[in-house]
Design a protein around this motif. Structure first.
Motif, short mmCIF file in Angstrom:
data_model
loop_
_atom_site.label_atom_id
_atom_site.label_comp_id
_atom_site.label_asym_id
_atom_site.label_seq_id
_atom_site.Cartn_x
_atom_site.Cartn_y
_atom_site.Cartn_z
N ASN A 24 13.34 -3.78 -8.00
CA ASN A 24 14.33 -4.85 -8.13
C ASN A 24 15.69 -4.42 -7.61
OD1 ASN A 24 12.58 -6.68 -9.27
ND2 ASN A 24 13.33 -6.46 -11.36
N LYS A 25 16.10 -3.23 -7.99
CA LYS A 25 17.42 -2.73 -7.58
C LYS A 25 17.50 -2.55 -6.07
CE LYS A 25 18.73 -0.38 -11.88
NZ LYS A 25 19.03 0.93 -12.53
N ALA A 26 16.43 -2.01 -5.49
CA ALA A 26 16.43 -1.78 -4.04
C ALA A 26 16.47 -3.09 -3.27
CB ALA A 26 15.19 -0.97 -3.64
N VAL A 27 15.64 -4.05 -3.65
CA VAL A 27 15.61 -5.34 -2.95
C VAL A 27 16.94 -6.07 -3.13
CG1 VAL A 27 14.47 -7.59 -2.84
CG2 VAL A 27 13.10 -5.54 -3.16
N SER A 28 17.46 -6.06 -4.34
CA SER A 28 18.73 -6.74 -4.61
C SER A 28 19.88 -6.11 -3.83
CB SER A 28 19.04 -6.70 -6.11
OG SER A 28 18.05 -7.38 -6.86
N THR A 29 19.85 -4.79 -3.68
CA THR A 29 20.90 -4.10 -2.93
C THR A 29 20.87 -4.50 -1.45
OG1 THR A 29 20.90 -2.21 -4.43
CG2 THR A 29 21.79 -1.85 -2.23
N ILE A 30 19.69 -4.54 -0.87
CA ILE A 30 19.57 -4.87 0.55
C ILE A 30 20.07 -6.28 0.85
CG2 ILE A 30 17.89 -5.39 2.37
CD1 ILE A 30 16.30 -2.98 1.46
N PHE A 31 19.71 -7.24 -0.02
CA PHE A 31 20.03 -8.64 0.28
C PHE A 31 21.29 -9.14 -0.45
CE2 PHE A 31 15.37 -8.32 0.93
CZ PHE A 31 15.39 -8.53 2.30
N GLN A 32 21.94 -8.22 -1.19
CA GLN A 32 23.22 -8.53 -1.83
C GLN A 32 23.14 -9.75 -2.74
OE1 GLN A 32 26.26 -6.49 -1.37
NE2 GLN A 32 24.43 -5.27 -0.95
N GLU A 33 22.03 -9.86 -3.45
CA GLU A 33 21.89 -10.89 -4.48
C GLU A 33 20.82 -10.44 -5.47
OE1 GLU A 33 19.23 -14.44 -3.27
OE2 GLU A 33 20.25 -13.89 -1.39
N LYS A 34 20.88 -10.98 -6.66
CA LYS A 34 19.94 -10.56 -7.69
C LYS A 34 18.55 -11.11 -7.38
CE LYS A 34 19.11 -10.40 -12.66
NZ LYS A 34 19.59 -10.80 -14.01
N ILE A 35 17.59 -10.20 -7.22
CA ILE A 35 16.21 -10.59 -6.92
C ILE A 35 15.28 -9.87 -7.87
CG2 ILE A 35 14.37 -10.48 -5.20
CD1 ILE A 35 16.51 -10.68 -3.04
N GLU A 36 14.34 -10.61 -8.41
CA GLU A 36 13.34 -10.02 -9.30
C GLU A 36 11.96 -10.14 -8.65
OE1 GLU A 36 13.56 -11.65 -13.21
OE2 GLU A 36 15.63 -10.99 -13.53
N VAL A 37 11.31 -9.02 -8.50
CA VAL A 37 9.98 -9.02 -7.88
C VAL A 37 8.92 -9.23 -8.96
CG1 VAL A 37 10.72 -7.49 -6.03
CG2 VAL A 37 9.70 -6.52 -8.09
N VAL A 38 7.82 -9.85 -8.55
CA VAL A 38 6.69 -10.12 -9.45
C VAL A 38 5.50 -9.29 -8.98
CG1 VAL A 38 5.11 -11.86 -10.34
CG2 VAL A 38 7.51 -12.45 -9.91
N GLY A 39 4.98 -8.43 -9.83
CA GLY A 39 3.90 -7.54 -9.45
C GLY A 39 2.52 -8.14 -9.64
N ALA A 40 1.55 -7.55 -8.95
CA ALA A 40 0.17 -8.01 -9.05
C ALA A 40 -0.49 -7.59 -10.35
CB ALA A 40 -0.64 -7.46 -7.88
N GLY A 41 0.10 -6.65 -11.05
CA GLY A 41 -0.46 -6.19 -12.31
C GLY A 41 0.56 -5.38 -13.06
N ARG A 42 0.17 -4.92 -14.26
CA ARG A 42 1.09 -4.18 -15.11
C ARG A 42 0.47 -2.83 -15.48
NH1 ARG A 42 2.71 -9.02 -19.38
NH2 ARG A 42 3.58 -10.49 -17.84
N THR A 43 0.57 -1.89 -14.58
CA THR A 43 0.01 -0.57 -14.87
C THR A 43 0.78 0.07 -16.02
OG1 THR A 43 1.42 0.40 -13.17
CG2 THR A 43 -0.84 -0.18 -12.52
N ASP A 44 0.07 0.84 -16.84
CA ASP A 44 0.66 1.47 -18.01
C ASP A 44 1.43 2.73 -17.65
OD1 ASP A 44 -0.36 -0.45 -19.74
OD2 ASP A 44 -2.20 0.67 -20.15
N THR A 45 2.12 3.27 -18.62
CA THR A 45 2.88 4.51 -18.44
C THR A 45 2.00 5.61 -17.86
OG1 THR A 45 4.31 3.98 -20.32
CG2 THR A 45 4.20 6.29 -19.65
N GLY A 46 2.47 6.21 -16.77
CA GLY A 46 1.77 7.34 -16.17
C GLY A 46 0.65 6.99 -15.23
#
Length: 241
Positions: A31-53
């Motif tokens: 999210n931070k990387a994409v938002s930085t490049i396009f200079q606006e707040k962007i939230e990405v949606v993932g294909a899944g939710r992998t657990d810790t590790g």
């Protein structure tokens, strides 16, 4: 316009994919990387939710932005992301395409190393038993394809609308000391693969029989299944749309 990101990551330093308070996640970094490049707040949606590790050798995510992307976006993202997250491709898709809900299947691999290997400590569960009966483990694994309700292998406190999953592949393959479990389904429950692996290893060690494994599936009771094996051996490897 909607864009898909294809990426991979080493999950060792992250509390899973999904953003959570006070911990570091893969989604937060992206999210931070994409938002930085396009200079606006962007939230990405993932294909899944992998657990810790848990690792991902292939993950997809999408984001929406009202502009045509120009330049080498993967290179720009990688310059902002930590070295353990790598973007390979960014491409436009139909606005209706959804990284999570549009996925037809997901494949995971779980890696076991029979013995000790210092170079695989972060990417496999290392066990010292040489007496695993792989044939019995595969016979039991075939039973998974006969069922759809996998509450037995789900994390107990989880908010899901159904425990049903359509498993189309579940097989162990061995190459020397490396033992890999391959599993594909339309969806997975939290902790599901790691609980299945732990229970199948119990079959291989002779602690439970193939019929015991069937009864465990049918019990729909997590306490009857085996241990949840370490996250570091689990990889999300393929997502089909």
């Amino acid at each position: 316009m909607r864009y898909f990101i294809e990426l991979s990551y080493n999950g060792k330093n992250y509390h899973g994919w999904q953003i959570q308070p006070d911990v570091i996640s893969v989604q937060e970094k992206l999210n931070k990387a994409v938002s930085t490049i396009f200079q606006e707040k962007i939230e990405v949606v993932g294909a899944g939710r992998t657990d810790t590790g848990v690792h991902a050798s292939q993950m997809f995510a999408h984001f929406d932005i009202d502009k045509t992307l120009k330049g080498d976006i993967p290179h720009k993202l990688n310059s902002l992301l930590p070295m353990d997250i790598v973007v390979y491709n960014v491409f436009e898709v139909d606005d209706e395409q959804h990284a999570r809900f549009g996925a037809l299947s997901r494949s995971y691999e779980y890696k076991v190393w029979l013995g000790r290997n210092p170079f695989l400590l972060d990417f496999s569960w290392q066990i010292h038993s040489q007496d695993l009966n792989i044939d019995l483990m595969n016979e039991a694994a075939k039973l998974l394809l006969e069922y759809t309700d996998f509450q037995t292998f789900s994390k107990v406190k989880t908010d899901v609308y159904t425990y049903n999953c359509d498993i189309t592949e579940a097989v162990w393959k061995q190459n020397g000391k490396e033992l890999v479990f391959y599993i594909t389904a339309n969806r997975f429950l939290r902790n599901m693969v790691r609980a299945i692996v732990g229970t199948l290893v119990d079959v291989g060690l002779g602690k439970i029989s193939k019929e015991d494994f069937r009864k465990i599936i049918e019990s729909k009771n997590r306490s009857n299944a085996g241990l949840s094996v370490p996250a570091k051996g689990l990889f999300l490897t393929n997502i089909k749309y």
